[in-house]
Design a protein around this motif. Structure first.
Motif, PDB file in Angstrom:
ATOM      1  N   GLY A   1      -2.048   5.196  -8.448  1.00  0.00           N
ATOM      2  CA  GLY A   1      -1.701   4.677  -9.763  1.00  0.00           C
ATOM      3  C   GLY A   1      -0.200   4.576  -9.976  1.00  0.00           C
ATOM      4  O   GLY A   1       0.290   3.612 -10.585  1.00  0.00           O
ATOM      5  N   ARG A   2       0.527   5.560  -9.472  1.00  0.00           N
ATOM      6  CA  ARG A   2       1.994   5.545  -9.648  1.00  0.00           C
ATOM      7  C   ARG A   2       2.607   4.374  -8.888  1.00  0.00           C
ATOM      8  O   ARG A   2       3.506   3.699  -9.382  1.00  0.00           O
ATOM      9  N   SER A   3       2.101   4.109  -7.696  1.00  0.00           N
ATOM     10  CA  SER A   3       2.645   2.993  -6.924  1.00  0.00           C
ATOM     11  C   SER A   3       2.235   1.649  -7.529  1.00  0.00           C
ATOM     12  O   SER A   3       2.979   0.667  -7.449  1.00  0.00           O
ATOM     13  N   ALA A   4       1.048   1.593  -8.143  1.00  0.00           N
ATOM     14  CA  ALA A   4       0.610   0.359  -8.793  1.00  0.00           C
ATOM     15  C   ALA A   4       1.599  -0.048  -9.877  1.00  0.00           C
ATOM     16  O   ALA A   4       1.978  -1.226  -9.985  1.00  0.00           O
ATOM     17  N   LYS A   5       2.028   0.897 -10.681  1.00  0.00           N
ATOM     18  CA  LYS A   5       2.991   0.607 -11.754  1.00  0.00           C
ATOM     19  C   LYS A   5       4.364   0.299 -11.175  1.00  0.00           C
ATOM     20  O   LYS A   5       5.066  -0.596 -11.669  1.00  0.00           O
ATOM     21  N   LEU A   6       4.754   1.010 -10.120  1.00  0.00           N
ATOM     22  CA  LEU A   6       6.035   0.765  -9.465  1.00  0.00           C
ATOM     23  C   LEU A   6       6.111  -0.672  -8.961  1.00  0.00           C
ATOM     24  O   LEU A   6       7.091  -1.390  -9.218  1.00  0.00           O
TER      25      LEU A   6
ATOM     26  N   GLN B   1       9.006   8.128  -7.092  1.00  0.00           N
ATOM     27  CA  GLN B   1       8.911   7.914  -8.530  1.00  0.00           C
ATOM     28  C   GLN B   1       9.059   6.435  -8.865  1.00  0.00           C
ATOM     29  O   GLN B   1       9.602   5.661  -8.080  1.00  0.00           O
ATOM     30  N   ASN B   2       8.592   6.055 -10.021  1.00  0.00           N
ATOM     31  CA  ASN B   2       8.803   4.707 -10.520  1.00  0.00           C
ATOM     32  C   ASN B   2      10.127   4.687 -11.269  1.00  0.00           C
ATOM     33  O   ASN B   2      10.187   4.702 -12.493  1.00  0.00           O
TER      34      ASN B   2
ATOM     35  N   GLY C   1       0.855  -1.176   0.000  1.00  0.00           N
ATOM     36  CA  GLY C   1       0.000   0.000   0.000  1.00  0.00           C
ATOM     37  C   GLY C   1       0.889   1.223   0.000  1.00  0.00           C
ATOM     38  O   GLY C   1       1.873   1.270   0.742  1.00  0.00           O
ATOM     39  N   VAL C   2       0.561   2.214  -0.808  1.00  0.00           N
ATOM     40  CA  VAL C   2       1.425   3.397  -0.844  1.00  0.00           C
ATOM     41  C   VAL C   2       1.318   4.189   0.453  1.00  0.00           C
ATOM     42  O   VAL C   2       2.294   4.770   0.929  1.00  0.00           O
TER      43      VAL C   2
END
Length: 242
Positions: free
Chosen positions: A113-118, A79-80, A9-10
């Motif tokens: 969304g950014r953490s999902a891709k990361l 950041q990813n 979880g972010v």
């Protein structure tokens, strides 16, 4: 410790809101589950990084997970990139989960969304043996989870599948309410937020009820899968008439 499921979880409380019912169901089956929070939630309007840490610890005890860690990434600004991917890879290789749960790929909060891709990218890269990582002075072995599933959060996304959490809905809400600075709070000197009113928790219950209705049960949590799920028996399918 090898885990069956590792939930990312972010922010502390994302896991409780998004997939804690599924975690409770898995634990009841004897599976080992851990949680990794990417940030301390320090940019939240209410509470502090320290209170969020205390609340996350309390929520983990309510859920009964085997482990909970925090990677200390910058809330709102991570950041990813390679640096952050390597931190996630270390956790995946440390716990070697078969299943990774991650934030929604698109949501109201841009961090989700950014953490999902990361997490998704790191889960793939974690399986490449030529990417070397060291944890506690020990070189880690490559490990790639079998599945990455994204839980549905604030914005509705059509799920790939849903999990019956009817027996665990009350405990799920109990874990959410461990975040006393964030939810169901109308008093105090801090400002009200999108999530702090009692009405917000009603929307969490309503979402779970709506997803449960889709499969003929009381409550459910929804997931998006990145690849097709296979079954080896129709007996695994919920057969309620809907």
């Amino acid at each position: 410790m090898k885990l069956d499921i590792l939930a990312f979880g972010v922010h502390p409380d994302d896991v409780e809101l998004g997939c804690s019912g599924t975690i409770l169901a898995a634990l009841a089956e004897g599976k080992k589950v851990g949680i990794v929070d990417l940030t301390r939630g320090e940019l939240g309007t209410r509470g502090t990084a320290e209170t969020r840490k205390q609340e996350a610890t309390a929520a983990a005890k309510i859920l009964g997970v085997q482990v909970r860690e925090n990677l200390g990434m910058a809330d709102g600004f991570f950041q990813n990139d390679e640096t952050h991917q390597r931190l996630v890879i270390q956790m995946i290789r440390k716990y070697q989960p078969e299943i990774v749960l991650a934030n929604a790929p698109e949501d109201r909060h841009p961090d989700h969304g950014r953490s999902a891709k990361l997490v998704s990218d790191a889960a793939f890269l974690s399986g490449l043996r030529k990417i070397e990582t060291i944890l506690d002075d020990v070189k880690q072995e490559a490990w790639r989870p079998t599945y990455v599933f994204h839980y549905i959060q604030d914005r509705f996304i059509q799920p790939s599948f849903v999990v019956d959490i009817t027996a665990y809905m009350d405990k799920k809400i109990e874990s959410v309410l461990a975040y006393t600075t964030q939810f169901n709070s109308t008093g105090g000197n801090e400002p009200q937020t999108y999530i702090s009113t009692p009405q917000f928790l009603e929307t969490v219950k309503a979402r779970a009820m709506m997803l449960g209705k889709r499969i003929g049960v009381g409550y459910a949590e929804g997931y998006i899968t990145e690849k097709i799920i296979g079954i080896n028996s129709f007996d695994a399918i919920i057969k309620h008439s809907t």
